[in-house]
Scaffold this motif. Structure first.
Motif, short mmCIF file in Angstrom:
data_model
loop_
_atom_site.label_atom_id
_atom_site.label_comp_id
_atom_site.label_asym_id
_atom_site.label_seq_id
_atom_site.Cartn_x
_atom_site.Cartn_y
_atom_site.Cartn_z
N GLY A 191 0.81 -1.22 0.00
CA GLY A 191 0.00 0.00 0.00
C GLY A 191 0.83 1.26 0.00
N LEU A 192 0.36 2.27 0.72
CA LEU A 192 1.00 3.57 0.76
C LEU A 192 2.37 3.48 1.41
N ALA A 193 3.37 4.05 0.78
CA ALA A 193 4.71 4.12 1.36
C ALA A 193 4.74 5.24 2.39
N MET A 194 4.78 4.88 3.66
CA MET A 194 4.78 5.88 4.73
C MET A 194 6.21 6.17 5.14
N ASN A 195 6.94 6.74 4.21
CA ASN A 195 8.37 6.94 4.35
C ASN A 195 8.77 8.40 4.38
N SER A 196 7.80 9.29 4.69
CA SER A 196 8.09 10.72 4.76
C SER A 196 7.21 11.31 5.86
N PRO A 197 7.55 12.53 6.33
CA PRO A 197 6.69 13.15 7.36
C PRO A 197 5.25 13.32 6.89
N LEU A 234 3.77 9.51 6.89
CA LEU A 234 3.80 8.89 8.21
C LEU A 234 3.02 9.73 9.22
N ARG A 235 2.94 11.04 8.97
CA ARG A 235 2.24 11.99 9.82
C ARG A 235 2.89 12.14 11.19
N ALA A 236 4.16 11.84 11.24
CA ALA A 236 4.95 11.95 12.47
C ALA A 236 6.40 11.80 12.04
N ASN A 237 7.32 12.00 12.98
CA ASN A 237 8.73 11.73 12.70
C ASN A 237 9.12 10.30 13.04
N GLY A 238 8.19 9.58 13.64
CA GLY A 238 8.49 8.21 14.00
C GLY A 238 7.36 7.61 14.81
N ILE A 239 7.56 6.36 15.19
CA ILE A 239 6.60 5.59 15.97
C ILE A 239 7.34 4.94 17.12
N LEU A 240 6.85 5.15 18.33
CA LEU A 240 7.40 4.49 19.50
C LEU A 240 6.44 3.37 19.88
N GLY A 241 6.77 2.15 19.47
CA GLY A 241 5.92 1.00 19.71
C GLY A 241 6.19 0.38 21.07
N VAL A 242 5.25 0.55 22.00
CA VAL A 242 5.40 0.05 23.37
C VAL A 242 4.28 -0.92 23.69
#
Length: 434
Positions: free
Chosen positions: A200-206, A209-217
């Motif tokens: 699907g969509l390449a979420m490889n840019s701000p 991705l709509r963020a600078n990253g993901i903190l998966g906890v």
């Protein structure tokens, strides 16, 4: 998304299985890691129906934790601030924090802001463009070879692709030393192979991705787990020489891993503590991400109801007041709405838009039969978007097969996510509690 093996499954959003929700700023997204989607003030919907699933472990190699309820006590600072407010992509209900990463064993560090907090996925994922120029994090090899590892992470809205690198991850006083993380759009690895790019969509840019990253906890230790240790599963890990990338096995110690599980203390889970918001929403809210469960005075379970989740999938069960039963249900800060199926609520695209607010009841049950009754409210999404606010506890959208308790459910509650096999005062995870 794809029918890839999943460990913790959720509705649309980052890290999932099921239908893609192509999350432009106008769309509804949720569940799944850090769902990088939302809606703009117009409330227009431009997404397919939410899917079901999240990036999660395909099998644990961690031995069971002890069950006597004894938890080592800690005095380490264990709280980071989290916020929900306006975003450049007009995405509602995005829970954000800042993360410090360092070249392992050095004081060469960078603080990355606008990282989404996600209890529905495992591991830290940062955009390469958010890191300082020349910030040299060491590469993690693929399998037993020497070529760099590429990582593909599937979410309800698409995928992230990049290199696996090691960093010391620092949050409050906690440190996950030499942790494998994903650096999204890292130029050191070739372009995403078809097994990943087809998600699907390449979420490889701000912007995507709509963020600078993901903190998966989330509730597991690593993003793939035993499945990737034993088999070169498509669309997970790749060996990436300059000539291109091919699927690879990946030892557990080289997989993108949950930072919290790798802390020296306060490593058995997290608490998200957010204030309540008014029915009309809030322009911004501030809360806390607290590390550990029962390890310090600020993370005690107290009278919280413990809902044990499936050790293979992370699911609990939700039964709604109309008698609908969702065997696949989850609590996920990375979903920006409540996701469920209703044949009576009016929809505008994927959003629910009833003419007046609707109150519903539900029961969330753990695998051992313990349950908690909860109430939820659904307000016209277009009305909410038109308010100009950014945090809503009554924003809901359609999905067909799961019940996703996204970020709206977290407001006004202390919600615990316990990590698999790590002991807590209520026994080992995985479980949710509130």
């Amino acid at each position: 998304m794809s029918a890839r093996p999943q460990r913790f499954a959720r509705a649309p959003g980052v890290a999932q299985i099921g239908a893609f929700a192509l999350c432009a700023a106008l769309s509804a997204c949720g569940g799944g890691g850090s769902s990088p989607a939302g809606a703009d003030a117009s409330g227009s919907a431009a997404a397919s129906a939410p899917g079901t699933g999240s990036t999660a472990n395909t099998g644990s190699t961690t031995p069971p934790g002890n069950t006597n309820g004894t938890v080592a006590q800690s005095s380490t600072p264990n709280v980071v601030a989290v916020t929900v407010s306006s975003t450049p992509t007009s995405t509602r209900n995005m829970l954000m924090t800042s993360v410090m990463v360092c070249v392992p064993g050095t004081t060469d560090c960078a603080t990355i802001d606008n990282v989404q907090v996600d209890t529905g996925s495992q591991g830290l994922r940062l955009l390469a463009s958010a890191l300082p120029a020349g910030f040299a994090l060491p590469a993690v090899p693929a399998g037993a070879g020497s070529d760099p590892a590429g990582a593909c992470s599937a979410f309800g809205t698409g995928y992230t692709w990049g290199a696996v690198r090691r960093a010391d991850v620092k949050l409050a006083g906690e440190v996950a030393a030499s942790l494998p993380i994903q650096v999204i759009a890292d130029p050191a690895v070739p372009a995403a192979p078809s097994g990943c790019a087809g998600l699907g969509l390449a979420m490889n840019s701000p912007a995507t991705l709509r963020a600078n990253g993901i903190l998966g906890v989330g509730p597991f230790n690593a993003d793939c787990g035993a499945g990737c240790v034993n088999t070169a599963l498509p669309s997970w890990y790749y060996t990436c020489p300059a000539s291109g990338c091919t699927p690879s096995v990946q030892p557990l110690a080289q997989q993108v891993s949950n930072p919290v599980a790798n802390f020296a203390t306060d490593n058995n889970g997290v608490v998200i503590d957010l204030p309540a918001v008014a029915d009309s929403g809030a322009s911004s809210i501030s809360g806390s991400l607290i590390f550990g469960i029962g390890s310090q005075s600020n993370n005690a379970l107290g009278s919280a109801t413990v809902l044990r989740s499936n050790t293979g999938t992370g699911y609990v069960r939700t039964t709604t007041s109309d008698g609908s039963v969702y065997a696949q249900s989850y609590l996920d800060s990375g979903s920006n709405a409540l996701f469920f199926s209703s044949s009576t609520l009016t929809r505008c695209g994927v959003w629910y838009c009833p003419s007046s607010p609707v109150s519903l009841g539900a029961t969330i049950s753990g695998t051992d039969g313990v349950s908690a009754s909860v109430d939820l409210s659904v307000t016209n999404a277009q009305t909410l978007f038109g308010s100009g606010n950014w945090a809503f506890d009554n924003l809901a959208a359609y999905t067909s097969r799961v019940f996703g308790w996204g970020l709206p459910f977290f407001y006004g509650r202390r919600i615990f996510t316990a990590i698999e096999a790590q002991n807590t005062p209520a026994g080992p995870g995985p479980f949710f509690a509130f």
